[in-house]
Design a protein around this motif. Sequence first.
Motif, PDB file in Angstrom:
ATOM      1  N   GLY A 186      -3.495   1.810  -3.951  1.00 21.03           N
ATOM      2  CA  GLY A 186      -3.237   2.062  -2.895  1.00 21.03           C
ATOM      3  C   GLY A 186      -3.872   2.418  -1.119  1.00 21.03           C
ATOM      4  N   PHE A 187      -4.932   3.003  -1.199  1.00 22.67           N
ATOM      5  CA  PHE A 187      -5.443   3.402  -0.366  1.00 22.67           C
ATOM      6  C   PHE A 187      -6.662   2.237  -0.037  1.00 22.67           C
ATOM      7  N   ALA A 188      -6.616   1.418  -1.690  1.00 22.62           N
ATOM      8  CA  ALA A 188      -8.026   0.473  -0.958  1.00 22.62           C
ATOM      9  C   ALA A 188      -6.977  -0.959  -0.145  1.00 22.62           C
ATOM     10  N   LEU A 243      -8.559  -2.200   3.193  1.00 21.05           N
ATOM     11  CA  LEU A 243      -8.505  -3.765   3.046  1.00 21.05           C
ATOM     12  C   LEU A 243      -7.157  -4.406   4.054  1.00 21.05           C
ATOM     13  N   ASN A 244      -6.204  -4.183   4.594  1.00 24.63           N
ATOM     14  CA  ASN A 244      -5.096  -4.466   5.725  1.00 24.63           C
ATOM     15  C   ASN A 244      -6.202  -4.064   6.039  1.00 24.63           C
ATOM     16  N   LEU A 245      -6.583  -3.070   6.996  1.00 25.67           N
ATOM     17  CA  LEU A 245      -7.551  -2.064   8.037  1.00 25.67           C
ATOM     18  C   LEU A 245      -8.027  -3.640   8.530  1.00 25.67           C
ATOM     19  N   ILE A 246      -9.006  -4.037   7.656  1.00 29.60           N
ATOM     20  CA  ILE A 246     -10.523  -4.270   7.823  1.00 29.60           C
ATOM     21  C   ILE A 246      -9.974  -6.319   8.518  1.00 29.60           C
ATOM     22  N   SER A 289       0.769  -1.033  -0.376  1.00 26.02           N
ATOM     23  CA  SER A 289       0.019  -0.282  -0.028  1.00 26.02           C
ATOM     24  C   SER A 289       0.675   1.501   0.092  1.00 26.02           C
ATOM     25  N   PHE A 290       2.098   1.194   0.737  1.00 30.20           N
ATOM     26  CA  PHE A 290       2.778   2.405   0.778  1.00 30.20           C
ATOM     27  C   PHE A 290       3.350   2.756  -0.690  1.00 30.20           C
TER      28      PHE A 290
END
Length: 647
Positions: free
Chosen positions: A492-494, A498-501, A439-440
């Motif tokens: 990248g934000f997606a 998704l990682n957070l969820i 993502s970064f």
Amino acid sequence: MTPVDGHLALTAPPPEEHVRLEKTWSDPKGVWGFLTAVDPQAIGKRYIVTGLVFLVLGGLLAAAMRAQLSRPESGLIDPDRYNQIFSMHGTTMMFLFAVPIMEAMSLYLTPLMVGSRTMAFPRLNALSYWVYLAGGILIWVAFAMDVGPETGWFSYVPLSGPQFSPGKRTDIWAQMVTFTEVAALAAAVSTATTILKMRAPGMTLGRMPLFSWSTLVTAFMVIFAMPAVMLSTTFLISDRLIGTHFYNYAEGGQTLLWQHLFWFFGHPEVYIIFLPALGFVSEITSTFCRRPVFGYPVMVLALVATGFLAFGLWVHHMFATGLPHLGNSFYTAASMTIAIPSGVQIFCWIATMWDGKPRFPTPMLFVVGFIVTFVLGGLTGVMLASVPLDTQVHDTYFVVAHFHYVLIGGAVFPLLGAIHYWYPKAVGRMLNETAGKVSFWLIFAGFHVAFFPMHIMGLWGMPRRIYTYPEGMGWDGLNLVSSLGAYVLAAGFAVYFLNLIVSARRGQPAGANPWGGGGLEWATTSPPPSYNFGFTPVVEGREPLWKVKDKLPVMTGLSADHREVLLTSVVDATPEAREGSPEPSIWPLVTAVALTFVFLGSIFNEWFLVWGIPPLVLAILGWFWPRPSHARKTGAKREQAPPGALA
């Protein structure tokens, strides 16, 4: 310095006392508990999640604009709808995402970092969230009903006045601003009071975490800046609804008064967003370099200097308005001067990395990305401080590129790193590191591909705030590149979200201190209990957990059977008194509903400002009505603090 055991909670009470504390400090369960909650952890998490939702909504609007501008003479979006999308994007990002989420991070982290069981005025925090939520719902429902704002997030007069913007679009926007500023002021008062009067014993001003310093400076900036924009929008609504002439030049008003009032708030707002991000960077850099930040006193002075200087720059937004040349020279000098404290902090972070043993997990990658991107944005800021250059590129895409480099590079990059860094503390699980790094790199690469070409387009004369452009101007290719970069940024934000969820359920369990940090927030369990700390920690250094190996000095004496907090002196954090803390209450929500009734009703009939007073007064009376039983439960009587015991 040796970090403490990553799975050890140094302030955990005995099991039987934990049960008593949980019973005392936990909010009720179910819907009623959700509506009456005053726990800063709960309020902070709601604020953060709501802010991230608005980030997604604002990002979708940006994607729509980039689709429209990706080719010349596009008819994908009509001019009126584009104006609404453009206005809603800026309004959402500035008023509903950037400022609120920085305050949300402060609400969640401040009591943990200063060693307190809760925030000062917890009911005020609850009111802040409900008012903020009401304002956000109002403006987005209006947009969905095709009555969204159409005059930009800045709503310059006379364009936003009754003559050129009939209907209720601008009225709704102006009241939404009032909602969000009331919320910001409430949160700022609570945060400043907590930092000044509820720090753990021994946490002198010279031992405060740098994030707490940045939050404290930000809180005072909010208190001094927000009234200006509330006054400006009140004048605008008065001109539109009851026929005053604050901004009507033909009737003796001053058109430029709006710009002076708005930008007196608007430029400090940039630093209200930016300063907490500097605190994030300091905390992350210290942890992953295994040493305290280099030049602590200089860093504190730089934060304070930035807070003061931020109020002396607003006219550099107005160089093209024909102001006196002598005044322009002053604001040019001030605009260049404020780069000095920011530069000092960057050199201190680089020195910390140089002298430490840096590791580069995802939070640290976002810090490095911040430094690179913000330096580029700062350089263009110094360029725009020059009146001759600013006059040439004013209202072009060069300015769009500049402020996105400053706001996304200078605030969003550190925010994303901070969420990744403190996510284990809030959720109790680690984020996936591989997904974090993917993502970064998508966000970093997509951002620069999207926004760097805008500098060139601006220098080639492409004006901002246009919904299309003719073919053959030389902007076609760069606009397409910019749009493609925006979609990489969105990807990248997606991945990040998704990682957070997914990690909330499947992430590796986190211990109390998974990163080996030195701050007090890592001295309690992950996630923290409702009371934060079983015993009040005693601070003996700037990185208290790096001063101990397996046992943290604590102070006893606070009750486990009623809500009680320790008040300490402003400078030396010497214990002064024990104070009762309010229990959960429905009255903050009732007060927010009454305020919403006043603000929303006044859009359609000015008499609602009168009719709305009785329910608002009743709500406030219910909030403050003395209850003897409540006093007995909470121990609301003020008592001198006992000397305590060091364990």
